[in-house]
Design an enzyme around this catalytic site. Structure first.
Site, short mmCIF file in Angstrom:
data_model
loop_
_atom_site.label_atom_id
_atom_site.label_comp_id
_atom_site.label_asym_id
_atom_site.label_seq_id
_atom_site.Cartn_x
_atom_site.Cartn_y
_atom_site.Cartn_z
N CYS A 76 0.84 -1.20 0.00
CA CYS A 76 0.00 0.00 0.00
C CYS A 76 0.88 1.26 0.00
O CYS A 76 1.39 1.65 -1.04
CB CYS A 76 -0.98 -0.04 1.17
SG CYS A 76 -2.40 1.08 0.97
N HIS A 93 -3.55 -5.24 0.34
CA HIS A 93 -2.94 -5.75 1.57
C HIS A 93 -2.95 -7.28 1.57
O HIS A 93 -3.99 -7.89 1.85
CB HIS A 93 -3.72 -5.25 2.79
CG HIS A 93 -3.56 -3.80 3.09
ND1 HIS A 93 -3.11 -3.35 4.31
CD2 HIS A 93 -3.79 -2.70 2.34
CE1 HIS A 93 -3.07 -2.02 4.30
NE2 HIS A 93 -3.48 -1.61 3.11
N GLU A 142 -1.85 -9.08 3.81
CA GLU A 142 -2.06 -9.49 5.20
C GLU A 142 -3.50 -9.29 5.67
O GLU A 142 -3.84 -9.67 6.80
CB GLU A 142 -1.10 -8.71 6.12
CG GLU A 142 -1.49 -7.29 6.43
CD GLU A 142 -1.26 -6.28 5.31
OE1 GLU A 142 -1.50 -5.08 5.53
OE2 GLU A 142 -0.84 -6.68 4.20
#
Length: 203
Positions: A85, A177, A179
């Protein structure tokens, strides 16, 4: 393998740590350690001691992210880096890309990757799928500004760049993202980057 995570004051950093724990537990990279440093508390002299660097998400713009732009300026050619990001945007800006603001933010937004570059070491393993990814951003990299040194490796449904790599240096980034709980193949992406970093070190 030692990883430095540059924390751009973002709570998702510990989701990244969670993925690293899963990768280590899975055994593909059994010797895996990491340190987390806030972006204004990074010791630039210690960075060459790490095998790879992860540039975390975070608020604001790359120019506001402490020493992260200087890390890219000094080490982008020599140390494998993966930007998420804000980190992705910092890589783009470092090589001449420009950011443009979206008409509306994509915070907690689910997208699916399109046109994945099969040759890319990081996103290429997903080329035969249409993986869901989680997005939390208000800015994107303007595709028209992408320099020749950077290659877009996937897009969203609207044609926005969702990942990229440098053509010569060991640099990769995702606008989304990996994650995030929304992302279905986040561990695969991060593990592919780490395997690339290991292979690069052995050359």
């Amino acid at each position: 393998m030692r990883i430095l995570i540059i924390d751009n004051y973002d709570s998702f950093v510990y989701n990244i740590v969670g993925l690293l724990r899963e990768i280590r537990h899975g055994g593909a990279i059994p010797v895996l350690e990491w340190d987390v440093r806030l972006n204004d508390d990074v010791d630039l002299q210690e960075i060459p001691l790490y095998d790879a660097v992860i540039l975390s998400p975070g608020p604001g713009l790359p120019c506001e992210a402490g020493k992260m732009p200087e890390v890219l300026e000094r080490f982008a050619e020599s140390i494998p880096m993966f930007g998420i990001c804000l980190g992705f945007q910092a890589i783009a800006e470092r090589f001449g890309g420009r950011l443009t603001q979206l008409p509306s933010p994509r915070h907690g937004h689910k997208s699916h990757l399109r046109n994945i570059d099969r040759s890319d070491p990081v996103t290429g393993p997903l080329a035969d799928s249409c993986p869901a990814v989680g997005r939390y951003h208000s800015w994107i990299v303007d595709p028209a500004s992408l320099p020749a040194s950077l290659v877009a490796t996937s897009y969203d449904e609207e044609g926005n760049i969702m990942s990229l790599r440098h053509v010569k240096h060991p640099l990769f980034g995702t606008q989304f993202h990996p994650e995030s709980i929304i992302s279905t193949h986040g561990r695969t992406i991060l593990e592919a980057f780490l395997q690339y970093a290991i292979a690069t070190e052995r050359r």
